[in-house]
Motif scaffolding. Sequence first.
Motif, PDB file in Angstrom:
ATOM      1  N   ARG A  96      55.798  83.201  23.487  1.00 18.08           N
ATOM      2  CA  ARG A  96      54.947  83.901  24.454  1.00 18.08           C
ATOM      3  C   ARG A  96      53.462  83.842  24.109  1.00 18.08           C
ATOM      4  N   ALA A  97      53.095  83.226  22.995  1.00 16.52           N
ATOM      5  CA  ALA A  97      51.726  83.344  22.497  1.00 16.52           C
ATOM      6  C   ALA A  97      50.721  82.398  23.145  1.00 16.52           C
ATOM      7  N   SER A  98      51.144  81.237  23.615  1.00 15.30           N
ATOM      8  CA  SER A  98      50.211  80.283  24.211  1.00 15.30           C
ATOM      9  C   SER A  98      49.625  80.867  25.491  1.00 15.30           C
ATOM     10  N   ALA A  99      48.318  80.723  25.670  1.00 21.37           N
ATOM     11  CA  ALA A  99      47.633  81.294  26.830  1.00 21.37           C
ATOM     12  C   ALA A  99      48.264  80.816  28.128  1.00 21.37           C
ATOM     13  N   GLY A 100      48.603  81.769  29.000  1.00 22.10           N
ATOM     14  CA  GLY A 100      49.133  81.451  30.310  1.00 22.10           C
ATOM     15  C   GLY A 100      50.618  81.171  30.374  1.00 22.10           C
ATOM     16  N   ARG A 105      47.321  91.096  25.238  1.00 19.69           N
ATOM     17  CA  ARG A 105      47.836  89.732  25.189  1.00 19.69           C
ATOM     18  C   ARG A 105      46.702  88.721  25.333  1.00 19.69           C
ATOM     19  N   ARG A 106      45.767  89.014  26.221  1.00 18.22           N
ATOM     20  CA  ARG A 106      44.606  88.135  26.424  1.00 18.22           C
ATOM     21  C   ARG A 106      43.795  88.010  25.137  1.00 18.22           C
ATOM     22  N   ILE A 118      41.519  84.684  25.123  1.00 14.04           N
ATOM     23  CA  ILE A 118      41.031  84.490  26.493  1.00 14.04           C
ATOM     24  C   ILE A 118      39.816  85.397  26.697  1.00 14.04           C
ATOM     25  N   PRO A 119      38.674  84.834  27.032  1.00 15.57           N
ATOM     26  CA  PRO A 119      37.453  85.631  27.207  1.00 15.57           C
ATOM     27  C   PRO A 119      37.594  86.675  28.314  1.00 15.57           C
ATOM     28  N   ASP A 120      36.903  87.800  28.159  1.00 16.36           N
ATOM     29  CA  ASP A 120      36.956  88.885  29.141  1.00 16.36           C
ATOM     30  C   ASP A 120      36.501  88.447  30.523  1.00 16.36           C
ATOM     31  N   GLU A 121      35.582  87.480  30.593  1.00 15.75           N
ATOM     32  CA  GLU A 121      35.048  87.062  31.895  1.00 15.75           C
ATOM     33  C   GLU A 121      36.008  86.168  32.686  1.00 15.75           C
TER      34      GLU A 121
END
Length: 158
Positions: free
Chosen positions: A46-50, A99-100, A105-108
Amino acid sequence: MQRLLRYARWGVDAVRDDLRSYTVDHLGTDGGFLIVDETGFVKKGRASAGVQRQYTGSAGRVENSQIGVFLAYATDRGRALIDRRLYLPEHSWCADDERRRAAGIPDEVHFQTKPRLATEMISAARDAGITASWVTGDEAYGQDPRLRATWRPEASAT
């Protein structure tokens, strides 16, 4: 190559911009067109972004995967990928701040549909001076009215 990819530091957007310029310089602009498509990358965990369970055409079924939306440029002299965007699912990623953060993963970065990601890439290509006679993509992209409006010749830099 793995060592280079793991340890080298570069600005990914700057590399994309250089590649886009290189592509146009070597493929030309006469009769060029843009191709929008997505592909899935099957993943474990589950760790990879997206990553989440979602349909991916590369597996032909629902799998735990990441989805990337890509833009290619083609002329009669050849073709090359010139841009990419990672699709972040709305509920499992965009609404989960912890998770982000864990995935970097940047906030923007906010949720965007796949056609919206494609629209951004087409606009960026045109802003960079790429001209295209037309744009092609499958039904997921062709059914989006905002994206179709982006494809119209009057929206083009040509």
